[in-house]
Design a protein around this motif. Structure first.
Motif, PDB file in Angstrom:
ATOM      1  N   LEU A  14      21.757  42.913  37.573  1.00  0.00           N
ATOM      2  CA  LEU A  14      20.960  41.883  38.233  1.00  0.00           C
ATOM      3  C   LEU A  14      21.116  41.978  39.747  1.00  0.00           C
ATOM      4  CD1 LEU A  14      19.142  39.378  37.964  1.00  0.00           C
ATOM      5  CD2 LEU A  14      21.227  37.984  37.856  1.00  0.00           C
ATOM      6  N   TRP A  15      22.334  42.236  40.202  1.00  0.00           N
ATOM      7  CA  TRP A  15      22.624  42.381  41.630  1.00  0.00           C
ATOM      8  C   TRP A  15      21.857  43.566  42.224  1.00  0.00           C
ATOM      9  CZ3 TRP A  15      23.669  40.521  46.021  1.00  0.00           C
ATOM     10  CH2 TRP A  15      24.391  41.186  47.014  1.00  0.00           C
ATOM     11  N   ILE A  16      21.829  44.674  41.512  1.00  0.00           N
ATOM     12  CA  ILE A  16      21.066  45.839  41.966  1.00  0.00           C
ATOM     13  C   ILE A  16      19.589  45.489  42.103  1.00  0.00           C
ATOM     14  CG2 ILE A  16      20.205  48.116  41.279  1.00  0.00           C
ATOM     15  CD1 ILE A  16      22.907  48.724  40.069  1.00  0.00           C
ATOM     16  N   LEU A  46      32.001  45.331  44.103  1.00  0.00           N
ATOM     17  CA  LEU A  46      33.465  45.288  44.051  1.00  0.00           C
ATOM     18  C   LEU A  46      33.966  43.851  43.895  1.00  0.00           C
ATOM     19  CD1 LEU A  46      34.208  47.904  46.855  1.00  0.00           C
ATOM     20  CD2 LEU A  46      34.531  48.230  44.397  1.00  0.00           C
ATOM     21  N   TRP A  47      33.252  42.908  44.519  1.00  0.00           N
ATOM     22  CA  TRP A  47      33.602  41.491  44.372  1.00  0.00           C
ATOM     23  C   TRP A  47      33.380  41.032  42.927  1.00  0.00           C
ATOM     24  CZ3 TRP A  47      30.793  37.083  43.050  1.00  0.00           C
ATOM     25  CH2 TRP A  47      31.430  35.854  43.290  1.00  0.00           C
ATOM     26  N   LEU A  48      32.258  41.420  42.336  1.00  0.00           N
ATOM     27  CA  LEU A  48      31.987  41.078  40.938  1.00  0.00           C
ATOM     28  C   LEU A  48      33.042  41.670  40.019  1.00  0.00           C
ATOM     29  CD1 LEU A  48      28.103  41.649  40.786  1.00  0.00           C
ATOM     30  CD2 LEU A  48      29.287  39.450  40.567  1.00  0.00           C
ATOM     31  N   LEU A  49      33.439  42.884  40.299  1.00  0.00           N
ATOM     32  CA  LEU A  49      34.449  43.553  39.484  1.00  0.00           C
ATOM     33  C   LEU A  49      35.787  42.821  39.563  1.00  0.00           C
ATOM     34  CD1 LEU A  49      34.461  46.132  37.719  1.00  0.00           C
ATOM     35  CD2 LEU A  49      35.381  47.355  39.701  1.00  0.00           C
ATOM     36  N   CYS A  53      36.235  40.896  36.123  1.00  0.00           N
ATOM     37  CA  CYS A  53      37.041  41.806  35.303  1.00  0.00           C
ATOM     38  C   CYS A  53      38.489  41.905  35.752  1.00  0.00           C
ATOM     39  CB  CYS A  53      36.423  43.208  35.301  1.00  0.00           C
ATOM     40  SG  CYS A  53      34.769  43.278  34.590  1.00  0.00           S
ATOM     41  N   GLY A  54      38.820  41.299  36.888  1.00  0.00           N
ATOM     42  CA  GLY A  54      40.201  41.349  37.356  1.00  0.00           C
ATOM     43  C   GLY A  54      40.616  42.713  37.861  1.00  0.00           C
ATOM     44  N   ILE A  55      39.651  43.518  38.329  1.00  0.00           N
ATOM     45  CA  ILE A  55      39.949  44.855  38.845  1.00  0.00           C
ATOM     46  C   ILE A  55      39.886  44.836  40.370  1.00  0.00           C
ATOM     47  CG2 ILE A  55      39.194  47.266  38.955  1.00  0.00           C
ATOM     48  CD1 ILE A  55      38.189  47.027  36.122  1.00  0.00           C
ATOM     49  N   THR A  56      41.003  45.162  41.005  1.00  0.00           N
ATOM     50  CA  THR A  56      41.069  45.272  42.461  1.00  0.00           C
ATOM     51  C   THR A  56      41.263  46.747  42.816  1.00  0.00           C
ATOM     52  OG1 THR A  56      43.465  44.932  42.474  1.00  0.00           O
ATOM     53  CG2 THR A  56      42.077  42.966  42.642  1.00  0.00           C
ATOM     54  N   HIS A  57      41.384  47.022  44.106  1.00  0.00           N
ATOM     55  CA  HIS A  57      41.629  48.413  44.501  1.00  0.00           C
ATOM     56  C   HIS A  57      42.500  48.469  45.749  1.00  0.00           C
ATOM     57  CE1 HIS A  57      38.075  47.468  47.038  1.00  0.00           C
ATOM     58  NE2 HIS A  57      38.619  48.326  47.888  1.00  0.00           N
ATOM     59  N   TRP A  86      30.448  53.880  49.489  1.00  0.00           N
ATOM     60  CA  TRP A  86      29.487  53.135  50.306  1.00  0.00           C
ATOM     61  C   TRP A  86      30.181  52.017  51.075  1.00  0.00           C
ATOM     62  CZ3 TRP A  86      25.144  55.412  51.208  1.00  0.00           C
ATOM     63  CH2 TRP A  86      24.544  56.217  50.231  1.00  0.00           C
ATOM     64  N   ALA A  87      31.284  51.507  50.535  1.00  0.00           N
ATOM     65  CA  ALA A  87      32.027  50.444  51.209  1.00  0.00           C
ATOM     66  C   ALA A  87      32.990  50.991  52.260  1.00  0.00           C
ATOM     67  CB  ALA A  87      32.805  49.610  50.188  1.00  0.00           C
TER      68      ALA A  87
END
Length: 231
Positions: A14-16, A46-49, A53-57, A86-87
Motif C-alpha cells: 500500500l505504501w508503494i 524500514l519504519w514499517l518493518l 515486525c520488530g526488525i531493526t538494523h 536507498w536510505a
C-alpha cells in the motif's frame, strides 16, 4: 509473527502504491524528485518493518560508504537488501534484471531513477549495455549497487559470483566496496514470516582498482563470505 508479517506485507505494498502515485506527477515534471520519493519509500518501509515486525538494523563500517562514484558489491539474502541502500546512499543506481521494470508503479520509478536494467539472456549484448550504462552513471557521480550473485541466496549457502562485477571493476577503474549482511536470518529469501531482531549491514574496506579479474573476484567473494559467516 504470522499476523504481523501479513500486516507488514499489506502496508508495504500500500505504501508503494500511495507514495508512487502521489509522487508521480511531480516526478514526471522534475525527474530528480524521484530520488526524494525513493528515499522516502525506503525510510518508510524500514519504519514499517520496525513497528510491525520488530526488525531493526545496525550499520557498520559507515566510514567506507562512498560519497560519489563507486562500485558497491553487496551480498544478497533478502528483499531488505533492495531497500536499505536507498536510505543510506546518495542517488544510487542499481544493476537489476530487466523484468523488474514491468512491475506497476515500482518499475516506473526504476526507469525514472535511471537504474541499469539488463536482459540476462542477451549475452555479450547485455554486457556491453551494462558497461556503457554504468559509465554514464559514473559520469553523474552516482554509486552503482550490484549483487554479484545475481539473485537472493540463503545464509550459509554456497554461490557463484558472476563476472559482471569484474567487468565493471576493470572497465570503470573504480574502487569496489564489498558489503556483508545477515538480512536473510530475519527476512528469508522467498519467506513470508519475518522474525524480530536486528539486521546488521557492514561496509568493508574498498578494493582498489588494478587487480586482475580472477584475483579480484576471488578476493571479493572471500571478504564478503567470511564476514557474512561472522555476522
Amino acid at each position: 509473527m504470522l499476523i504481523r508479517s501479513a500486516l507488514f506485507n499489506a502496508a508495504f505494498w500500500l505504501w508503494i502504491f500511495v507514495l508512487g502515485i502521489t509522487g508521480l506527477p511531480i516526478t514526471l515534471l522534475y525527474r530528480p524528485f524521484s530520488y526524494t520519493v525513493a528515499r522516502t519509500w525506503a525510510n518508510g518501509s524500514l519504519w514499517l518493518l520496525r513497528v510491525l515486525c520488530g526488525i531493526t538494523h545496525e550499520v557498520r563500517g559507515s566510514e567506507h560508504i562512498p560519497q560519489g562514484a563507486a562500485l558497491i558489491a553487496s551480498k544478497h539474502q533478502s528483499a531488505w537488501d533492495t531497500i536499505i541502500f536507498w536510505a543510506l546512499l546518495r542517488q544510487p543506481s542499481f544493476v537489476l534484471k530487466r523484468e523488474l521494470i514491468y512491475l506497476p508503479v515500482f518499475g516506473w520509478y526504476l526507469i525514472l531513477l535511471r537504474c541499469i536494467y539488463i536482459d540476462r539472456s542477451a549475452g555479450m549484448k547485455a554486457m556491453k549495455l551494462l558497461l556503457s550504462s554504468a559509465a554514464k552513471r559514473v559520469a553523474e557521480k552516482r554509486p552503482i549497487v550490484i549483487f554479484p550473485e545475481g539473485t537472493r541466496i540463503a545464509p550459509g549457502a554456497d554461490s557463484t559470483y558472476h563476472p559482471g562485477i569484474a567487468a565493471l571493476y576493470h572497465h570503470l577503474q573504480l574502487p569496489v566496496v564489498p558489503v556483508a549482511l545477515n538480512s536473510g536470518r530475519l527476512w528469508p529469501r522467498n519467506g513470508f514470516i519475518k522474525t524480530p531482531g536486528k539486521i546488521i549491514i557492514e561496509f568493508l574496506p574498498p578494493i582498489a582498482p588494478g587487480m586482475k579479474g580472477r584475483e579480484f573476484l576471488g578476493m571479493l567473494k572471500e571478504r564478503i563470505e567470511n564476514r557474512c559467516r561472522e555476522l
